[in-house]
Motif scaffolding. Structure first.
Motif, PDB file in Angstrom:
ATOM      1  N   ALA A  42       0.822  -1.215   0.000  1.00  9.91           N
ATOM      2  CA  ALA A  42       0.000   0.000   0.000  1.00  9.91           C
ATOM      3  C   ALA A  42       0.854   1.261   0.000  1.00  9.91           C
ATOM      4  O   ALA A  42       0.414   2.307  -0.469  1.00  9.91           O
ATOM      5  N   ARG A  46       3.595   3.305  -4.940  1.00  6.55           N
ATOM      6  CA  ARG A  46       2.773   4.140  -5.820  1.00  6.55           C
ATOM      7  C   ARG A  46       2.117   3.316  -6.926  1.00  6.55           C
ATOM      8  O   ARG A  46       2.610   2.271  -7.297  1.00  6.55           O
ATOM      9  N   GLY A  47       1.011   3.858  -7.395  1.00  2.00           N
ATOM     10  CA  GLY A  47       0.354   3.281  -8.562  1.00  2.00           C
ATOM     11  C   GLY A  47      -0.928   2.553  -8.220  1.00  2.00           C
ATOM     12  O   GLY A  47      -1.058   1.939  -7.166  1.00  2.00           O
ATOM     13  N   ASP A  48      -1.884   2.652  -9.138  1.00  2.00           N
ATOM     14  CA  ASP A  48      -3.193   2.014  -8.950  1.00  2.00           C
ATOM     15  C   ASP A  48      -3.074   0.501  -8.832  1.00  2.00           C
ATOM     16  O   ASP A  48      -3.776  -0.134  -8.049  1.00  2.00           O
ATOM     17  N   LEU A  49      -2.176  -0.076  -9.620  1.00  2.00           N
ATOM     18  CA  LEU A  49      -1.997  -1.530  -9.596  1.00  2.00           C
ATOM     19  C   LEU A  49      -1.542  -1.984  -8.208  1.00  2.00           C
ATOM     20  O   LEU A  49      -2.054  -2.978  -7.675  1.00  2.00           O
ATOM     21  N   LYS A  50      -0.611  -1.251  -7.603  1.00  3.74           N
ATOM     22  CA  LYS A  50      -0.119  -1.590  -6.261  1.00  3.74           C
ATOM     23  C   LYS A  50      -1.241  -1.440  -5.230  1.00  3.74           C
ATOM     24  O   LYS A  50      -1.337  -2.228  -4.296  1.00  3.74           O
ATOM     25  N   GLN A  51      -2.078  -0.429  -5.395  1.00  8.85           N
ATOM     26  CA  GLN A  51      -3.179  -0.223  -4.446  1.00  8.85           C
ATOM     27  C   GLN A  51      -4.202  -1.356  -4.541  1.00  8.85           C
ATOM     28  O   GLN A  51      -4.702  -1.835  -3.534  1.00  8.85           O
ATOM     29  N   ARG A  52      -4.488  -1.791  -5.781  1.00  9.12           N
ATOM     30  CA  ARG A  52      -5.404  -2.932  -5.959  1.00  9.12           C
ATOM     31  C   ARG A  52      -4.801  -4.201  -5.367  1.00  9.12           C
ATOM     32  O   ARG A  52      -5.480  -4.981  -4.704  1.00  9.12           O
ATOM     33  N   GLU A  53      -3.500  -4.396  -5.626  1.00 11.92           N
ATOM     34  CA  GLU A  53      -2.804  -5.560  -5.084  1.00 11.92           C
ATOM     35  C   GLU A  53      -2.843  -5.547  -3.560  1.00 11.92           C
ATOM     36  O   GLU A  53      -3.100  -6.574  -2.916  1.00 11.92           O
ATOM     37  N   SER A  54      -2.636  -4.389  -2.974  1.00 11.18           N
ATOM     38  CA  SER A  54      -2.687  -4.250  -1.513  1.00 11.18           C
ATOM     39  C   SER A  54      -4.071  -4.604  -0.982  1.00 11.18           C
ATOM     40  O   SER A  54      -4.207  -5.318   0.012  1.00 11.18           O
TER      41      SER A  54
END
Length: 143
Positions: free
Chosen positions: A28, A31-39
């Motif tokens: 979390a 950075r990045g939307d992909l990392k936030q979704r993964e988190s």
């Protein structure tokens, strides 16, 4: 016995959920939307693992032996799921058990206080924290 088997299974799942939660938190911070979704996905998986641990702890308690460790761990798993009222009930149950060492009682009162704070029951939480500090005056960590 089966209660020990379920306690061990629950402990393994709980530890795995903690690792997943930590990993989700680390992801979390990237950075990045992909990392936030993964988190978010990792956090959801951790919650499912906490739920699975809860089921094992409930099974461990079916014997009615009131083994403090499975009740305490059940409180922890419920707390991690945001089920603060249920968690408080389990920690309170542990605080009322006789024959437990001071460290165990201290931890149960401290976690009871945390559960009560999360329910906005600050007055009751202060009482639980005071009891925990009487058992372990060196614990002055910020709440």
């Amino acid at each position: 016995s089966s209660e020990w088997k379920y306690l061990r299974q629950g402990n393994r799942k709980y530890a795995e959920a903690l690792r997943m939660e930590k990993d989700a938190s680390r992801t979390a911070s990237e950075r990045g939307d992909l990392k936030q979704r993964e988190s978010a996905e990792k956090q959801q998986q951790a919650q499912q693992k906490f739920e699975a641990a809860t089921t094992d702890y409930l099974k461990a308690n079916e014997s009615k032996n009131n083994y403090y460790k499975s009740i305490y761990n059940l409180g922890d798993a419920l707390y991690k799921q945001g089920k603060y009222e249920e968690a408080a009930q389990k920690f309170k149950q542990v605080t009322e058990m006789s024959g437990l060492d001071q460290k165990t009682k201290f931890k149960a009162y401290h976690n009871l206080g945390n559960s009560l704070v999360n329910q906005k029951k600050d007055g009751e939480a202060v009482g639980a924290y005071k009891k925990s500090l009487k058992l372990n005056p060196k614990d002055m960590k910020p709440i």
